[in-house]
Design an enzyme around this catalytic site. Sequence first.
Site, PDB file in Angstrom:
ATOM      1  N   GLU A  86      19.474  83.136 -93.782  1.00  0.00           N
ATOM      2  CA  GLU A  86      19.186  83.345 -95.197  1.00  0.00           C
ATOM      3  C   GLU A  86      19.869  84.619 -95.677  1.00  0.00           C
ATOM      4  O   GLU A  86      19.222  85.597 -96.033  1.00  0.00           O
ATOM      5  CB  GLU A  86      17.670  83.408 -95.449  1.00  0.00           C
ATOM      6  CG  GLU A  86      16.930  82.171 -94.980  1.00  0.00           C
ATOM      7  CD  GLU A  86      15.428  82.225 -95.238  1.00  0.00           C
ATOM      8  OE1 GLU A  86      15.007  82.997 -96.133  1.00  0.00           O
ATOM      9  OE2 GLU A  86      14.674  81.518 -94.551  1.00  0.00           O
ATOM     10  N   LEU A  87      21.193  84.597 -95.715  1.00  0.00           N
ATOM     11  CA  LEU A  87      21.941  85.802 -96.059  1.00  0.00           C
ATOM     12  C   LEU A  87      22.144  85.905 -97.571  1.00  0.00           C
ATOM     13  O   LEU A  87      22.569  84.950 -98.221  1.00  0.00           O
ATOM     14  CB  LEU A  87      23.303  85.801 -95.363  1.00  0.00           C
ATOM     15  CG  LEU A  87      24.178  87.021 -95.630  1.00  0.00           C
ATOM     16  CD1 LEU A  87      23.575  88.275 -95.010  1.00  0.00           C
ATOM     17  CD2 LEU A  87      25.596  86.804 -95.101  1.00  0.00           C
TER      18      LEU A  87
END
Length: 629
Positions: free
Chosen positions: A466-467
Amino acid sequence: MNSKTTLFLAALGLLSLGATTAQAQNAPVLQQAEGGTAGADWLSQTASGVQYVTVTPTATINAQNPGTAARVITYSVTFPGAGSYDLYARVRVGSAGANDDSFYYANGFGQKLPADDSNWITVNNLNAVGYPSGSGNVAVEGAGGAGSGVWKWLNLSRFNGGEAPISFTVSAGALTQTFQLGAREDGLDIDKLVFGQTGLFFTTDQLDNNQQGTATPPVTFVPAGPPMAQGKPKFLGGVWSTPQKVFFNKYFNQVTPENAGKWGSVEGTRNQMNWAELDSSYNLARRNGFPFKMHTLIWGAQQPIWIENLSDADQLAEIREWFQAVAQRYPNIDQIEVVNEALNDLPLNGSTGNNGPNTPGSGAGNYYNALGGAGATGWDWVITSFQLARQYFPNAQLLINDYGVITNNTNAQRYLNLVNLLVARNLVDGVGIQGHAFETRGIPAATLAANLTTLASAGKPLYITELDIDGVNSSGQLDDAIQLAEFQRIFPSLWEHPAVRGVTLWGYRPGHWRSTQGAYLGMTDNTERSAFVWLQNYVRTTVLGTRTSAAAAAVRLFPNPAADGRFTLTGTEQMTHLRITDRLGRVVHEQALRGQATVPLQLKLAAGLYAVQLLDAQGGQATSKLLIE
């Protein structure tokens, strides 16, 4: 045919063409929201030169209709000509976000009954959709991705906010029509309405200035593709949702649903399953040959409220039903985040973790004890979750996922201890590591890389799940230079780590969950911010290490050439992932491996040359050429 007949038919044709042309040029019809006859619950206000209407605060919201005449505004609208019109609205969602983002419009012209559901169309979930005024040369169609606190336009005739939208038909003998709006949630402001001819495209500037639309869509930037990590030994994926799906397969080659796969999204009402958005993300992955990751089965947030007060036995039965329903509907899931944020958010009312406190009705699930609670290991509930997942998803790669786990060694060690409990039971196949901006900001890249190495010691591949990286300055204004510098500082340490097998961006367009922080990379008109331009060039041009470990060197492939797509891999005991690509670098087959000594394959592949890649947990690779006859 005689000449008189020919002239007569020609004249008819010109008349018909003239009527069609006149209809196609019907001007848009502007209606100021405060210009109608408003019920007592509506207020007209003015701020920053904009006069608008809003509804008085109330604790009562009818589910599907305004409820009373006091919550209705009535307009008399005169149209320039017969035809079909779409309804556009300029609105602003208040500071309460999802609690300020809904209203009703009449299901057709005429006076409506305030408490009759069939008379009204619900428009909900406006918090993260729409096109902000001045957003560029982009047509107001579909959802858009604007957030709260800004004036924005929506084509209500093209947006499903809870009920199927409609266009409005005007006949030549009835050009003046009655139209009505209804109040639902307070906190939503409405500035003006426009009826624009169906089939024409309107930009925000045209709607703001009551100008005619165009018959062809405005020219916007179109990315050329292909996905930036195509042909690479690891993927660069994206999160899928309505705001994020535009040009998805031009940039990304892995799919994760943003909210559609959370239990509370699918089964908010017991035994009523909403699969629509999850179907779309899964089908996108299947059509393009991208890995699909299910997010998520078990979590301490966004879970069904109805499960909270069931008995432990009934809760466990419902969890089994949930797993089984997902498995049956999506038989080819590549990866599953089985448990999300176990270190931070227990599925337990009263828990006071980093996301807590979990209060009754908050969506925590409250099924922690049904899964075994802490138990003898301290993490029995997590172990039970993975045991169930292995039972229902025997062919998927099972992942755990959490945040804050590479910011310091203490967090990394705690996460590693949990991962090792699962590894010892052969229950986990990969380690998910979130990478939100609030985690990585101010943390040295070397610290992030060192803690990735710590987590890789469990012997399982790592995934950055989840960048996102913010892109505003201290005044809250978009700042491309700040975002670019942070991407250049953070991303290489994640992407180039040998144990990391893939990175997933948690959104890239407006409508991003951190839109207020400017974390999106692409603009509403599809143009790319500086960090996005850099990221694509970096990923496409960076040569990743192809270290061959002793385990990888032991792999054998036979027969080669292979007939009818039948061949076997041996020596694969320590390999964790198999990927096969064609001569253009497109992935044609991909699967997780879990300690198999032999992997027999029978694939439907066209005759030609392919690359077979196998990876171990430490980033070692074995790559072979395969000829299919």
